[in-house]
Design a protein around this motif. Structure first.
Motif, PDB file in Angstrom:
ATOM      1  N   GLY A 191      -6.402   5.565   8.929  1.00 22.49           N
ATOM      2  CA  GLY A 191      -5.165   5.212   7.967  1.00 22.49           C
ATOM      3  C   GLY A 191      -4.876   3.983   7.882  1.00 22.49           C
ATOM      4  O   GLY A 191      -4.848   3.276   9.050  1.00 22.49           O
ATOM      5  N   LEU A 192      -4.671   3.104   6.676  1.00 22.79           N
ATOM      6  CA  LEU A 192      -4.603   1.762   6.762  1.00 22.79           C
ATOM      7  C   LEU A 192      -3.223   1.479   7.406  1.00 22.79           C
ATOM      8  O   LEU A 192      -3.096   0.452   8.156  1.00 22.79           O
ATOM      9  CB  LEU A 192      -4.667   1.458   5.149  1.00 22.79           C
ATOM     10  CG  LEU A 192      -4.421  -0.223   5.063  1.00 22.79           C
ATOM     11  CD1 LEU A 192      -5.267  -1.093   5.812  1.00 22.79           C
ATOM     12  CD2 LEU A 192      -4.350  -0.504   3.666  1.00 22.79           C
ATOM     13  N   HIS A 193      -2.024   2.309   6.980  1.00 28.29           N
ATOM     14  CA  HIS A 193      -0.910   2.028   7.152  1.00 28.29           C
ATOM     15  C   HIS A 193      -0.804   2.010   9.047  1.00 28.29           C
ATOM     16  O   HIS A 193      -0.274   1.094   9.482  1.00 28.29           O
ATOM     17  CB  HIS A 193       0.100   3.141   6.916  1.00 28.29           C
ATOM     18  CG  HIS A 193       1.374   3.112   7.404  1.00 28.29           C
ATOM     19  ND1 HIS A 193       2.314   2.006   7.363  1.00 28.29           N
ATOM     20  CD2 HIS A 193       1.966   3.913   8.422  1.00 28.29           C
ATOM     21  CE1 HIS A 193       3.468   2.046   7.984  1.00 28.29           C
ATOM     22  NE2 HIS A 193       3.300   3.317   8.337  1.00 28.29           N
ATOM     23  N   GLU A 194      -1.486   3.031   9.476  1.00 29.83           N
ATOM     24  CA  GLU A 194      -1.549   3.002  11.071  1.00 29.83           C
ATOM     25  C   GLU A 194      -2.409   1.855  11.656  1.00 29.83           C
ATOM     26  O   GLU A 194      -1.928   1.134  12.590  1.00 29.83           O
ATOM     27  CB  GLU A 194      -2.284   4.385  11.610  1.00 29.83           C
ATOM     28  CG  GLU A 194      -1.449   5.626  11.282  1.00 29.83           C
ATOM     29  CD  GLU A 194      -1.267   6.016   9.968  1.00 29.83           C
ATOM     30  OE1 GLU A 194      -1.979   5.602   8.988  1.00 29.83           O
ATOM     31  OE2 GLU A 194      -0.263   6.805   9.596  1.00 29.83           O
ATOM     32  N   PHE A 195      -3.295   1.532  10.938  1.00 30.30           N
ATOM     33  CA  PHE A 195      -4.005   0.378  11.450  1.00 30.30           C
ATOM     34  C   PHE A 195      -3.241  -1.000  11.387  1.00 30.30           C
ATOM     35  O   PHE A 195      -3.132  -1.471  12.390  1.00 30.30           O
ATOM     36  CB  PHE A 195      -5.474   0.208  10.552  1.00 30.30           C
ATOM     37  CG  PHE A 195      -6.143  -1.006  10.984  1.00 30.30           C
ATOM     38  CD1 PHE A 195      -7.151  -0.736  11.950  1.00 30.30           C
ATOM     39  CD2 PHE A 195      -6.040  -2.321  10.491  1.00 30.30           C
ATOM     40  CE1 PHE A 195      -8.083  -2.005  12.333  1.00 30.30           C
ATOM     41  CE2 PHE A 195      -6.902  -3.350  10.639  1.00 30.30           C
ATOM     42  CZ  PHE A 195      -8.027  -3.044  11.739  1.00 30.30           C
TER      43      PHE A 195
ATOM     44  N   TYR B  89       0.915  -1.168  -0.121  1.00 31.66           N
ATOM     45  CA  TYR B  89      -0.004  -0.015  -0.153  1.00 31.66           C
ATOM     46  C   TYR B  89       0.785   1.274  -0.017  1.00 31.66           C
ATOM     47  O   TYR B  89       0.731   2.140  -0.896  1.00 31.66           O
ATOM     48  CB  TYR B  89      -1.001  -0.055   1.146  1.00 31.66           C
ATOM     49  CG  TYR B  89      -1.831   1.114   1.183  1.00 31.66           C
ATOM     50  CD1 TYR B  89      -3.087   1.085   0.337  1.00 31.66           C
ATOM     51  CD2 TYR B  89      -1.938   2.308   2.036  1.00 31.66           C
ATOM     52  CE1 TYR B  89      -3.900   1.860   0.164  1.00 31.66           C
ATOM     53  CE2 TYR B  89      -2.702   3.193   2.183  1.00 31.66           C
ATOM     54  CZ  TYR B  89      -3.597   3.144   1.150  1.00 31.66           C
ATOM     55  OH  TYR B  89      -4.807   4.004   0.996  1.00 31.66           O
ATOM     56  N   HIS B  90       1.885   1.166   0.723  1.00 36.09           N
ATOM     57  CA  HIS B  90       2.897   2.455   0.942  1.00 36.09           C
ATOM     58  C   HIS B  90       3.689   2.484  -0.284  1.00 36.09           C
ATOM     59  O   HIS B  90       3.510   3.668  -0.870  1.00 36.09           O
ATOM     60  CB  HIS B  90       3.864   1.987   2.014  1.00 36.09           C
ATOM     61  CG  HIS B  90       4.413   3.057   2.931  1.00 36.09           C
ATOM     62  ND1 HIS B  90       3.372   3.706   3.696  1.00 36.09           N
ATOM     63  CD2 HIS B  90       5.437   3.370   3.286  1.00 36.09           C
ATOM     64  CE1 HIS B  90       3.935   4.636   4.173  1.00 36.09           C
ATOM     65  NE2 HIS B  90       5.179   4.428   4.054  1.00 36.09           N
TER      66      HIS B  90
ATOM     67  N   SER C  86     -13.666  -5.093 -10.566  1.00 37.96           N
ATOM     68  CA  SER C  86     -12.083  -4.887 -10.871  1.00 37.96           C
ATOM     69  C   SER C  86     -11.426  -4.728  -9.694  1.00 37.96           C
ATOM     70  O   SER C  86     -11.979  -3.976  -8.666  1.00 37.96           O
ATOM     71  CB  SER C  86     -12.044  -3.983 -11.824  1.00 37.96           C
ATOM     72  OG  SER C  86     -12.297  -2.598 -11.706  1.00 37.96           O
ATOM     73  N   VAL C  87     -10.148  -4.822  -9.635  1.00 39.15           N
ATOM     74  CA  VAL C  87      -9.259  -4.817  -8.321  1.00 39.15           C
ATOM     75  C   VAL C  87      -9.297  -3.327  -7.929  1.00 39.15           C
ATOM     76  O   VAL C  87      -8.756  -2.288  -8.654  1.00 39.15           O
ATOM     77  CB  VAL C  87      -8.118  -5.410  -8.668  1.00 39.15           C
ATOM     78  CG1 VAL C  87      -7.124  -5.230  -7.424  1.00 39.15           C
ATOM     79  CG2 VAL C  87      -8.133  -6.754  -9.166  1.00 39.15           C
ATOM     80  N   LYS C  88      -9.888  -3.206  -6.697  1.00 38.20           N
ATOM     81  CA  LYS C  88      -9.739  -1.844  -6.253  1.00 38.20           C
ATOM     82  C   LYS C  88      -8.968  -1.972  -4.837  1.00 38.20           C
ATOM     83  O   LYS C  88      -9.024  -2.700  -3.967  1.00 38.20           O
ATOM     84  CB  LYS C  88     -11.249  -1.253  -5.792  1.00 38.20           C
ATOM     85  CG  LYS C  88     -11.926  -1.230  -7.201  1.00 38.20           C
ATOM     86  CD  LYS C  88     -12.584   0.227  -7.157  1.00 38.20           C
ATOM     87  CE  LYS C  88     -13.114   0.283  -8.655  1.00 38.20           C
ATOM     88  NZ  LYS C  88     -13.989  -0.747  -9.030  1.00 38.20           N
ATOM     89  N   PRO C  89      -8.139  -0.973  -4.349  1.00 38.25           N
ATOM     90  CA  PRO C  89      -7.217  -0.868  -3.270  1.00 38.25           C
ATOM     91  C   PRO C  89      -7.972  -1.222  -2.031  1.00 38.25           C
ATOM     92  O   PRO C  89      -7.648  -2.037  -1.096  1.00 38.25           O
ATOM     93  CB  PRO C  89      -6.563   0.357  -3.325  1.00 38.25           C
ATOM     94  CG  PRO C  89      -6.759   0.798  -4.626  1.00 38.25           C
ATOM     95  CD  PRO C  89      -7.626   0.281  -5.183  1.00 38.25           C
ATOM     96  N   TRP C  90      -9.201  -0.672  -1.841  1.00 40.40           N
ATOM     97  CA  TRP C  90      -9.748  -0.421  -0.690  1.00 40.40           C
ATOM     98  C   TRP C  90     -10.391  -1.870  -0.528  1.00 40.40           C
ATOM     99  O   TRP C  90     -10.748  -2.457   0.806  1.00 40.40           O
ATOM    100  CB  TRP C  90     -10.966   0.437  -0.267  1.00 40.40           C
ATOM    101  CG  TRP C  90     -11.681   0.865  -1.573  1.00 40.40           C
ATOM    102  CD1 TRP C  90     -12.993   0.174  -1.731  1.00 40.40           C
ATOM    103  CD2 TRP C  90     -11.476   1.617  -2.795  1.00 40.40           C
ATOM    104  NE1 TRP C  90     -13.527   0.624  -3.051  1.00 40.40           N
ATOM    105  CE2 TRP C  90     -12.662   1.469  -3.570  1.00 40.40           C
ATOM    106  CE3 TRP C  90     -10.203   2.523  -3.194  1.00 40.40           C
ATOM    107  CZ2 TRP C  90     -12.681   2.256  -4.636  1.00 40.40           C
ATOM    108  CZ3 TRP C  90     -10.442   3.272  -4.642  1.00 40.40           C
ATOM    109  CH2 TRP C  90     -11.389   2.857  -5.211  1.00 40.40           C
ATOM    110  N   LEU C  91     -10.980  -2.858  -1.649  1.00 40.59           N
ATOM    111  CA  LEU C  91     -11.519  -3.742  -1.582  1.00 40.59           C
ATOM    112  C   LEU C  91     -10.541  -4.946  -1.261  1.00 40.59           C
ATOM    113  O   LEU C  91     -10.917  -5.817  -0.507  1.00 40.59           O
ATOM    114  CB  LEU C  91     -12.362  -4.072  -2.842  1.00 40.59           C
ATOM    115  CG  LEU C  91     -13.722  -3.185  -3.073  1.00 40.59           C
ATOM    116  CD1 LEU C  91     -14.216  -3.659  -4.167  1.00 40.59           C
ATOM    117  CD2 LEU C  91     -14.514  -3.276  -1.672  1.00 40.59           C
TER     118      LEU C  91
END
Lengths: 312, 472
Positions: free
Chosen positions: A287-291, A181-182, A220-225
């Protein structure tokens, strides 16, 4: 059972799991690196592969440049890297040999065979060899898991090795997702662009969830999914949620067998509750990273709690 | 060169009792089949992972001991003679150890020189005056036996510390039964499979008096790098007991516990496969990381049984060995049923002179040596080696004993050139419990695979074969 035996089983399972995950990461990196240069953009897939295994610091401290060759060597074979596939399988085998009496013969043969077979892969001449090696490692891990699943008594030995597998798996899933993700969202790149598509697909592929994604989301491929699938979806066996379901199950079985609960059960349950109650919006809001960082920390605290409670 | 006595009777049509079925089978079996079976046996051993580690051998950390598929056979009558002799010998060994760690009557009576005991490196002053549960020192003995003619068995040495090899006895039988079921169907061969049961019963029978009626037994290993680790894990598995390392144990208030996932659990009997020196860093070698601090004080307090007891190495000593006939007579008032190999004690001036004059005919051994290390085999040594050994011997005569080169019996063995006679010895295992003595019929037959060689030790390239004691 002896604490040391339980500890060896726990780490045996972790090493096997780690070897497999590293193989998957290398596989994904290899595919991405084979993309046309236009799609590869600026990001260095090889470096991100190292980062996903959590050994980037070590890699850099050894003064290495991230190229296909150096990364394959580092992640697959290097004795300098305690998490390399070879190191993992060697340590798994040492552990297995030490606790042979606690393993079924199928498990021992699976791990001993995997270790013996390593000799055929000392050096990799070409990509075909690399693919053969990665397949070999994945199969070795499947054989180990399968023989454990099919032959072990459902007693503490089984629960401790299961805990090792799932704690390691959760850790790896979180790391892969976090690093990708980063690294994968360079600012100028629009979400949903060509690069994005391949890279998110590669994440899915690295956890064998490509088909699963399409079954679940039908788009189609989505980051949040992808994040939803890998973090929250209990149906996906590698998701954090699914891993914690199993972890809690094994810890409950242990407390039942031993007639006592402890910090390990409490830590695990609180993490699982958080995962069960979270929505995708919550995850992305903070924040996904923080999570994920917090999750990796909690997961390792659970490992420590298990060690203190049972393995020390 | 003397022609050695062959166990099967290889010359001409003659066949010694017990070997009829095997001989017929060997004659009617094509060599190809033997080769195939040998390969299958090796595969089985490799698969099961029956290995041993060779110290100082970096290339092959784990090796297979070569296995010969042709069994060695003893008749029921031969075994009965052996078993009686073994029981007698081990009884005397135990009485001797109990004596030298208490009153020392045999020393005061002048049958064994005092300095041989009190200055022996394996003598443990810590054991003096200690009253052991059941007074048993050697619960597990491995007595090495050689044969020189139809009626004469000699004891080659007594292993009273931590004798190894019993896993091979069991696995050899397992593999033979898988590969040659027909041979087993055709005759009655006494089983050895009950050895683990017998061992566990023996160990439980020597638990401290304070232990519960179902004592907890554990096997203490130095760890996976020890040459006999396979055997340790194998036995723990068969006995259904924990295989512990020193770090798994702790001593609290003179009681020994093992660390388990459910907290500390008391241990009553420790089958230890760790030498005295390493047992307890507070008593013996302070640098031992393999041992358990405080173990000796728990032992002295009578809260744990160690098997074998501490300080039994004195009885392994090859100089003490030479006194075994006197030891048997002194404690049991009986004539020894099993003979010693004639032995010259180099500590005695006349003997030393004789040995130095006859070195090329003799086998000279270090009194404290084991595993075939540090010996001179006169007949096969060159002049230079003999001269060097003579100097060593003259400098420290106390350290050596000498024996004539024996014509060890041979047993048919499947080697590259076909079936050929090779020298063998036999290590039966004698279990002494608080209740009774148990001896499983058979033992480990070791075979020197090189033609003419007399050295059967696995560390020196020897192999093993199954040992059949006919039950009828």
């Amino acid at each position: 059972m002896l604490s040391r035996t339980a500890d060896n089983l726990f780490w045996l399972a972790r090493y096997v799991e780690r070897a497999e995950n590293t193989a998957r990461i290398l596989d994904a990196a290899n595919r991405l690196a084979a993309m046309p240069i236009a799609y590869a953009g600026e990001s260095n897939e090889w470096e991100s592969a190292v980062a996903a295994t959590g050994t980037l610091g070590l890699f850099k401290s050894l003064g290495r440049e991230a190229t296909g060759e150096s990364v394959v060597d580092f992640l697959a074979f290097s004795a300098d890297n305690p998490s390399s596939i070879r190191s993992c399988l060697e340590r798994a085998r040492v552990n297995a040999r030490t606790v042979r009496t606690a393993l079924t013969s199928e498990m021992w043969e699976a791990i001993n065979g995997a270790w013996l077979g390593l000799r055929d892969f000392n050096r990799l001449g070409d990509r075909v060899r690399l693919n053969a090696f990665l397949t070999y490692v994945k199969e070795a891990s499947l054989r180990f898991d399968g023989s454990a699943y099919r032959t072990m008594l459902r007693n503490d030995a089984y629960f401790f090795s299961g805990l090792g597998s799932f704690i390691e798996r959760a850790d790896n899933t979180a790391r892969i997702l976090d690093v990708k993700y980063h690294l994968l969202l360079p600012e100028q790149e629009s979400v949903g662009g060509g690069l994005d598509f391949f890279q998110w697909s590669s994440i899915l592929r690295s956890v064998s969830a490509n088909t699963a994604y399409h079954w679940v989301y039908r788009e189609s491929v989505k980051p949040w999914l992808v994040a939803d699938l890998l973090v929250l979806n209990e149906q996906l066996p590698r998701s954090l949620s699914a891993c914690y379901g199993r972890i809690c199950e094994f810890l409950d079985e242990l407390s039942l067998a031993y007639g006592r609960q402890g910090p390990a059960q409490r830590v695990a349950r609180s993490t699982r509750n958080r995962l069960q109650n979270a929505t995708l919006e919550d995850v992305f809001q903070g924040g996904l990273h923080e999570f994920l960082t917090e999750f990796i920390g909690e997961n390792s605290r659970l490992g420590q709690a298990i060690t203190d409670q049972y393995l020390a | 060169m003397v022609v050695a006595f062959d166990e099967m009777g290889s010359s001409g049509d003659s066949c010694r009792p017990g070997y009829e079925v095997l001989k017929r089978w060997l004659e009617s079996t094509p060599p190809d089949l033997l080769t195939t079976r040998r390969a299958e046996a090796e595969l089985l051993f490799r698969r099961i992972g029956i290995t041993f580690n060779v110290y100082g051998d970096e290339a092959g950390e784990e090796r297979l001991i070569p296995f010969d598929i042709i069994p060695r056979i003893l008749t029921k009558k031969e075994w009965a003679v052996l078993a009686r002799g073994l029981e007698q010998r081990v009884k005397a060994l135990n009485a001797f150890l109990a004596d030298i760690y208490s009153k020392g009557e045999i020393l005061r009576a002048g049958h064994v020189p005092e300095d041989l005991i009190y200055r022996n490196p394996y003598y443990r002053p810590e054991m003096a005056g200690l009253k052991l549960a059941h007074d048993i020192y050697v619960m597990i003995a491995g007595i090495d036996i050689v044969r020189v003619d139809p009626d004469t068995f000699y004891v080659l040495e007594d292993n009273a510390r931590t004798p190894s090899g019993v896993s091979y006895m069991l696995e050899n039988r397992e593999v033979m039964m898988r590969l040659f079921p027909d041979l087993f169907a055709e005759q009655r061969i006494a089983p050895v499979e009950n050895y683990p049961d017998a061992l566990l019963a023996t160990l439980k029978s020597v638990a401290p008096r304070s232990a519960s009626s179902d004592p907890t037994v554990a096997l203490l290993t130095p760890g996976p790098y020890n040459s006999a680790f396979y055997e340790h894990s194998f036995l723990a598995d068969k006995l259904g007991i924990e295989l512990v390392e020193g770090r798994d144990l702790l001593v609290r208030d003179n009681v020994v516990y093992m660390r388990t996932t459910e907290g500390p659990k008391r241990v009553d009997v420790l089958y230890r496969r760790l030498d005295d020196d390493f047992l307890d860093p507070l008593t013996f070698r302070p640098d031992s990381a393999l041992g358990v601090p405080g173990l000796m004080s728990a032992y002295r307090a009578g809260n744990i049984t160690l098997s074998n007891a501490v300080g039994t190495g004195v009885a392994d000593d090859k100089a003490v060995y030479s006194y075994m006939p006197e030891i048997v007579r002194f404690y049991l008032g009986e004539e020894p049923l099993l003979q010693n190999v004639p032995t010259w004690r180099c500590r005695e001036p006349d003997a030393l002179k004789y040995v130095l004059d006859h070195l090329p005919e003799m086998v000279v051994k270090e009194v404290a040596g084991s595993g075939g290390y540090g010996m001179l085999i006169g007949p096969t040594a060159d002049k230079k080696t003999i001269a060097e050994f003579a100097a060593k011997l003259a400098a420290n005569p106390d350290d050596f004993i000498a024996q004539p080169t024996l014509a060890l019996s041979t047993s048919p063995t499947f080697v590259d050139s076909g079936v050929a006679p090779r020298h063998v010895d036999l290590r039966p295992f004698v279990l002494t419990g608080g209740d009774k003595v148990r001896i499983v019929p058979g033992g480990l037959t070791r075979v020197a695979l090189k033609a003419g060689s007399l050295v059967v030790n696995s560390s020196q390239g020897g192999g093993t074969k199954d040992t059949w004691v006919l039950d009828a």
